[in-house]
Design a protein around this motif. Structure first.
Motif, PDB file in Angstrom:
ATOM      1  N   GLU A  55       0.597   1.686  -8.850  1.00  0.00           N
ATOM      2  CA  GLU A  55      -0.402   1.215  -9.586  1.00  0.00           C
ATOM      3  C   GLU A  55      -1.313   0.209  -9.195  1.00  0.00           C
ATOM      4  N   ALA A  56      -0.617  -0.550  -8.464  1.00  0.00           N
ATOM      5  CA  ALA A  56      -1.357  -1.780  -7.836  1.00  0.00           C
ATOM      6  C   ALA A  56      -2.729  -1.271  -6.842  1.00  0.00           C
ATOM      7  N   ALA A  57      -2.372  -0.537  -6.021  1.00  0.00           N
ATOM      8  CA  ALA A  57      -3.418   0.297  -5.370  1.00  0.00           C
ATOM      9  C   ALA A  57      -4.497   0.889  -6.075  1.00  0.00           C
ATOM     10  N   GLU A  58      -3.990   1.446  -7.151  1.00  0.00           N
ATOM     11  CA  GLU A  58      -4.955   2.193  -7.988  1.00  0.00           C
ATOM     12  C   GLU A  58      -5.987   1.341  -8.666  1.00  0.00           C
TER      13      GLU A  58
ATOM     14  N   ALA B 100      -8.378  -0.130  -6.272  1.00  0.00           N
ATOM     15  CA  ALA B 100      -9.630   0.722  -5.923  1.00  0.00           C
ATOM     16  C   ALA B 100     -10.452   1.079  -6.934  1.00  0.00           C
ATOM     17  N   ARG B 101      -9.963   0.837  -8.186  1.00  0.00           N
ATOM     18  CA  ARG B 101     -10.962   0.892  -9.370  1.00  0.00           C
ATOM     19  C   ARG B 101     -11.824  -0.376  -9.382  1.00  0.00           C
ATOM     20  N   ASP B 102     -10.962  -1.637  -9.234  1.00  0.00           N
ATOM     21  CA  ASP B 102     -11.761  -2.926  -9.264  1.00  0.00           C
ATOM     22  C   ASP B 102     -12.975  -2.713  -7.844  1.00  0.00           C
TER      23      ASP B 102
ATOM     24  N   GLN C 153      -7.802  11.326  -5.741  1.00  0.00           N
ATOM     25  CA  GLN C 153      -6.370  11.524  -5.553  1.00  0.00           C
ATOM     26  C   GLN C 153      -5.380  11.095  -6.416  1.00  0.00           C
ATOM     27  N   PHE C 154      -5.638   9.763  -6.868  1.00  0.00           N
ATOM     28  CA  PHE C 154      -4.585   9.358  -7.852  1.00  0.00           C
ATOM     29  C   PHE C 154      -4.866  10.009  -9.131  1.00  0.00           C
TER      30      PHE C 154
END
Length: 334
Positions: A237-240, A243-245, A279-280
């Protein structure tokens, strides 16, 4: 044979792992402290009784820190165990049992089934006897290495007592499916109901077919949950969120920059982050499908349990039930 032994080992477990862990950890700590006290008392008495004294001190410490009874009751048991040797003849070898028996009594007063209360009562004394026998056997060899091992056994007196006590929490599953459902309490309850209901049916060919069907259904439930948990563990979740930010920041930066070369690099980086988000999103969609599959398999098992509980005992009725449950099974995952 290896597979059979592995399945048998997997069926062993503990009803309350948290209680077992608490018993073993505190027992090991109490044993280490009691070993030092036992050695000190053994030297002061100019005897060779460090082992019995170590078990005695370990049992006394565990009596006060392990059970969940009120402190007043534990204090009364400890006081009675301390005063009893004044009126009852004792030897260093019998002294530990003045404390292991009250320890077992305190454990047996916890909310346990009758048979487990009996095991809890006898367990600490069995562990103490085991420890004393090991110390005596190692010390009798009069070898340097054996002497060191004897001291290790003395230091582990509390652990021996704890191992004896945790016997009351040992469980052995009636089949190999039950341990695999431990992480799903509702599904496990359905499987236990189903197994009990099947046991009431008369032995026959339709019953054997029904048993094979529900067993395969339980294994599908296990497989679906395992696949779901495996995929969920890969989601970061942290990587997702990062990426959104990053996508939002890059889009804002592109609207502000007038440098063509910089804009090209920012657009390339933006494409990379968007691909990561795609991908997420794909993983989330797959996780949603696996959640639905796991819920469907769990629902099938609960329906099977309810249906078998109400099933007629005649062979025609069992065949009809088997056919109906087969029609409700999900298609294999492609």
């Amino acid at each position: 044979m290896a597979t059979t032994l592995e399945e048998t080992w997997q069926r062993l477990g503990f009803e309350d792992p948290a209680t077992v862990e608490r018993l073993l950890v505190r027992g090991a700590l109490a044993g280490a402290l009691a070993g030092g006290l036992g050695a000190l008392v053994g030297n002061l008495t100019r005897g060779h009784h460090a082992g019995p004294f170590a078990v005695t001190f370990a049992a006394a410490l565990l009596l006060l820190v392990l059970p969940r009874q009120t402190f007043g009751m534990l204090l009364a048991l400890a006081g009675a165990a301390t005063l009893l040797p004044v009126f009852v003849p004792w030897t260093p070898e019998s002294l530990p049992y003045f404390f292991t028996v009250p320890l077992g009594l305190a454990l047996a007063l916890e909310p346990l089934p009758p048979l487990r209360r009996l095991v809890a009562l006898a367990g600490p004394s069995l562990g103490g006897a085991w420890c004393l026998q090991l110390v005596q056997w190692l010390s009798a060899r009069h070898l340097g290495a054996a002497g060191a091992l004897a001291w290790l056994a003395i230091l582990g007196a509390g652990l021996f007592l704890s191992v004896g006590a945790v016997l009351a929490w040992v469980t052995f599953a009636a089949d190999a499916v039950e341990p695999k459902l431990n992480g799903q309490p509702k599904v496990l309850q359905a499987w236990l109901r189903l197994r009990t209901a099947l046991g009431r049916l008369p032995k026959s060919e339709p019953r054997a077919g029904l048993e094979a069907l529900v067993r395969s259904g339980a294994l599908r439930c296990v497989s679906a949950r395992a696949a779901r948990d495996e995929l969920a563990s890969t989601l970061d979740e942290a990587a997702e969120d990062e990426a959104r930010d990053a996508v939002k920041a890059l889009q804002q930066r592109l609207t502000e920059t007038t440098d063509a070369e910089l804009a090209a690099h920012l657009e390339q980086l933006l494409r990379v982050h968007r691909d990561t988000l795609e991908q997420f999103d794909g993983l989330h969609r797959k996780l949603e499908r696996l959640d639905a599959r796991a819920a469907a398999e769990a629902g099938w098992l609960e329906t099977a349990a309810f249906s078998v509980e109400l099933a007629p005992k005649g062979e025609p009725g069992l065949r009809q039930l088997t056919s109906r449950l087969e029609s409700l099974t999900s298609h294999p995952e492609r």
